[in-house]
Design a protein around this motif. Structure first.
Motif, PDB file in Angstrom:
ATOM      1  N   UNK A 103       0.859  -1.179   0.000  1.00  0.00           N
ATOM      2  CA  UNK A 103       0.000   0.000   0.000  1.00  0.00           C
ATOM      3  C   UNK A 103       0.899   1.234   0.000  1.00  0.00           C
ATOM      4  N   UNK A 104       0.581   2.218  -0.845  1.00  0.00           N
ATOM      5  CA  UNK A 104       1.430   3.417  -0.917  1.00  0.00           C
ATOM      6  C   UNK A 104       1.318   4.249   0.364  1.00  0.00           C
ATOM      7  N   UNK A 105       2.223   5.203   0.545  1.00  0.00           N
ATOM      8  CA  UNK A 105       2.099   6.104   1.687  1.00  0.00           C
ATOM      9  C   UNK A 105       0.671   6.651   1.749  1.00  0.00           C
ATOM     10  N   UNK A 106       0.136   6.670   2.959  1.00  0.00           N
ATOM     11  CA  UNK A 106      -1.277   6.990   3.135  1.00  0.00           C
ATOM     12  C   UNK A 106      -1.459   8.073   4.186  1.00  0.00           C
ATOM     13  N   UNK A 107      -2.235   9.080   3.838  1.00  0.00           N
ATOM     14  CA  UNK A 107      -2.627  10.124   4.770  1.00  0.00           C
ATOM     15  C   UNK A 107      -4.123   9.966   5.011  1.00  0.00           C
ATOM     16  N   UNK A 108      -4.503   9.718   6.244  1.00  0.00           N
ATOM     17  CA  UNK A 108      -5.910   9.628   6.621  1.00  0.00           C
ATOM     18  C   UNK A 108      -6.341  10.956   7.215  1.00  0.00           C
ATOM     19  N   UNK A 109      -7.501  11.446   6.810  1.00  0.00           N
ATOM     20  CA  UNK A 109      -8.019  12.734   7.266  1.00  0.00           C
ATOM     21  C   UNK A 109      -9.407  12.497   7.850  1.00  0.00           C
ATOM     22  N   UNK A 110      -9.598  12.921   9.096  1.00  0.00           N
ATOM     23  CA  UNK A 110     -10.879  12.681   9.760  1.00  0.00           C
ATOM     24  C   UNK A 110     -11.105  13.753  10.825  1.00  0.00           C
TER      25      UNK A 110
END
Length: 122
Positions: free
Chosen positions: A51-58
Protein backbone atom coordinates in the motif's frame (compact mmCIF):
# COMPACT_ATOMS: atom_id res chain seq x y z
CA UNK A 1 0.69 -9.26 -22.25
CA UNK A 2 2.15 -5.76 -22.79
CA UNK A 3 0.97 -3.93 -25.90
CA UNK A 4 3.15 -0.81 -25.70
CA UNK A 5 5.57 1.02 -23.40
CA UNK A 6 2.88 2.37 -21.08
CA UNK A 7 2.09 -1.22 -20.09
CA UNK A 8 5.53 -1.34 -18.47
CA UNK A 9 4.66 1.50 -16.07
CA UNK A 10 3.29 0.62 -12.65
CA UNK A 11 -0.34 1.53 -12.06
CA UNK A 12 0.23 1.67 -8.29
CA UNK A 13 -0.55 5.15 -6.99
CA UNK A 14 2.29 7.09 -5.37
CA UNK A 15 0.10 7.98 -2.38
CA UNK A 16 -3.43 7.71 -0.97
CA UNK A 17 -5.46 10.28 0.95
CA UNK A 18 -8.73 8.79 2.24
CA UNK A 19 -10.81 11.62 3.72
CA UNK A 20 -13.39 10.58 6.38
CA UNK A 21 -13.44 6.99 5.06
CA UNK A 22 -16.26 4.67 6.03
CA UNK A 23 -17.08 0.98 6.19
CA UNK A 24 -13.65 0.15 7.58
CA UNK A 25 -14.66 -2.00 10.54
CA UNK A 26 -16.45 -5.27 11.06
CA UNK A 27 -19.53 -3.38 12.26
CA UNK A 28 -20.46 -3.24 8.58
CA UNK A 29 -20.58 -7.02 8.49
CA UNK A 30 -22.92 -7.03 11.50
CA UNK A 31 -20.37 -8.76 13.70
CA UNK A 32 -21.15 -8.81 17.40
CA UNK A 33 -20.40 -7.74 19.99
CA UNK A 34 -20.43 -4.32 18.41
CA UNK A 35 -17.68 -2.94 20.65
CA UNK A 36 -15.30 -5.65 19.46
CA UNK A 37 -16.39 -5.31 15.82
CA UNK A 38 -15.68 -1.57 15.99
CA UNK A 39 -12.01 -2.30 16.63
CA UNK A 40 -11.55 -4.92 13.90
CA UNK A 41 -10.69 -3.98 10.33
CA UNK A 42 -13.31 -5.04 7.80
CA UNK A 43 -12.12 -8.31 6.25
CA UNK A 44 -12.96 -6.96 2.78
CA UNK A 45 -10.00 -4.59 3.11
CA UNK A 46 -6.66 -6.10 2.20
CA UNK A 47 -3.65 -4.64 3.96
CA UNK A 48 -0.09 -5.24 2.84
CA UNK A 49 3.24 -3.46 2.72
CA UNK A 50 2.49 -2.72 -0.96
CA UNK A 51 0.00 0.00 0.00
CA UNK A 52 1.43 3.42 -0.92
CA UNK A 53 2.10 6.10 1.69
CA UNK A 54 -1.28 6.99 3.14
CA UNK A 55 -2.63 10.12 4.77
CA UNK A 56 -5.91 9.63 6.62
CA UNK A 57 -8.02 12.73 7.27
CA UNK A 58 -10.88 12.68 9.76
CA UNK A 59 -12.72 14.95 12.21
CA UNK A 60 -13.39 13.74 15.74
CA UNK A 61 -16.95 15.06 15.54
CA UNK A 62 -17.87 13.09 12.39
CA UNK A 63 -21.31 11.66 13.20
CA UNK A 64 -21.61 9.69 9.93
CA UNK A 65 -18.29 7.83 9.80
CA UNK A 66 -16.71 7.93 13.26
CA UNK A 67 -13.03 8.84 13.53
CA UNK A 68 -12.18 5.42 14.94
CA UNK A 69 -12.61 3.99 11.43
CA UNK A 70 -9.46 5.82 10.41
CA UNK A 71 -7.75 4.92 13.68
CA UNK A 72 -8.37 1.20 13.09
CA UNK A 73 -7.10 1.45 9.52
CA UNK A 74 -4.05 3.44 10.62
CA UNK A 75 -3.22 0.77 13.20
CA UNK A 76 -3.40 -2.01 10.64
CA UNK A 77 -1.36 -0.10 8.05
CA UNK A 78 1.35 0.53 10.65
CA UNK A 79 1.42 -3.19 11.48
CA UNK A 80 2.02 -3.87 7.77
CA UNK A 81 4.88 -1.37 7.65
CA UNK A 82 3.05 1.20 5.53
CA UNK A 83 4.06 4.86 5.80
CA UNK A 84 0.80 6.20 7.27
CA UNK A 85 -0.25 9.34 9.07
CA UNK A 86 -3.61 10.25 10.56
CA UNK A 87 -4.67 13.89 10.69
CA UNK A 88 -7.44 13.92 13.25
CA UNK A 89 -9.17 17.28 13.59
CA UNK A 90 -11.21 18.35 16.61
CA UNK A 91 -14.04 19.74 14.49
CA UNK A 92 -15.31 19.56 10.94
CA UNK A 93 -18.06 16.97 11.04
CA UNK A 94 -18.59 14.81 7.97
CA UNK A 95 -18.23 15.77 4.31
CA UNK A 96 -16.35 18.98 5.08
CA UNK A 97 -14.56 18.78 1.76
CA UNK A 98 -12.60 21.91 0.92
CA UNK A 99 -15.13 24.58 1.88
CA UNK A 100 -14.11 26.75 4.82
CA UNK A 101 -16.42 26.43 7.82
CA UNK A 102 -14.42 28.16 10.52
CA UNK A 103 -13.56 24.75 11.95
CA UNK A 104 -10.37 22.87 12.71
CA UNK A 105 -10.70 20.79 9.52
CA UNK A 106 -10.41 23.94 7.38
CA UNK A 107 -6.65 23.46 7.31
CA UNK A 108 -6.62 19.86 6.06
CA UNK A 109 -5.73 20.74 2.47
CA UNK A 110 -2.72 22.79 3.59
CA UNK A 111 -1.70 19.99 5.96
CA UNK A 112 -2.04 17.47 3.11
CA UNK A 113 0.23 19.59 0.90
CA UNK A 114 2.83 19.69 3.68
CA UNK A 115 2.57 15.90 4.01
CA UNK A 116 3.03 15.46 0.26
CA UNK A 117 6.19 17.56 0.50
CA UNK A 118 7.47 15.48 3.45
CA UNK A 119 7.11 12.28 1.42
CA UNK A 120 8.76 13.94 -1.60
CA UNK A 121 5.74 13.93 -3.90
CA UNK A 122 5.74 17.74 -4.31
Amino acid sequence: MPIDEIDQVSSRPDFAIPVYPGHLTMEHKNKTPKAVAAQELNTDIEVSSDIPPTLLVHAKDDAVDPAYYSQVYERELKKAGVNVELMLYESGGHAFGVRKQGKDSDRWTDDALHWLRRIDIL
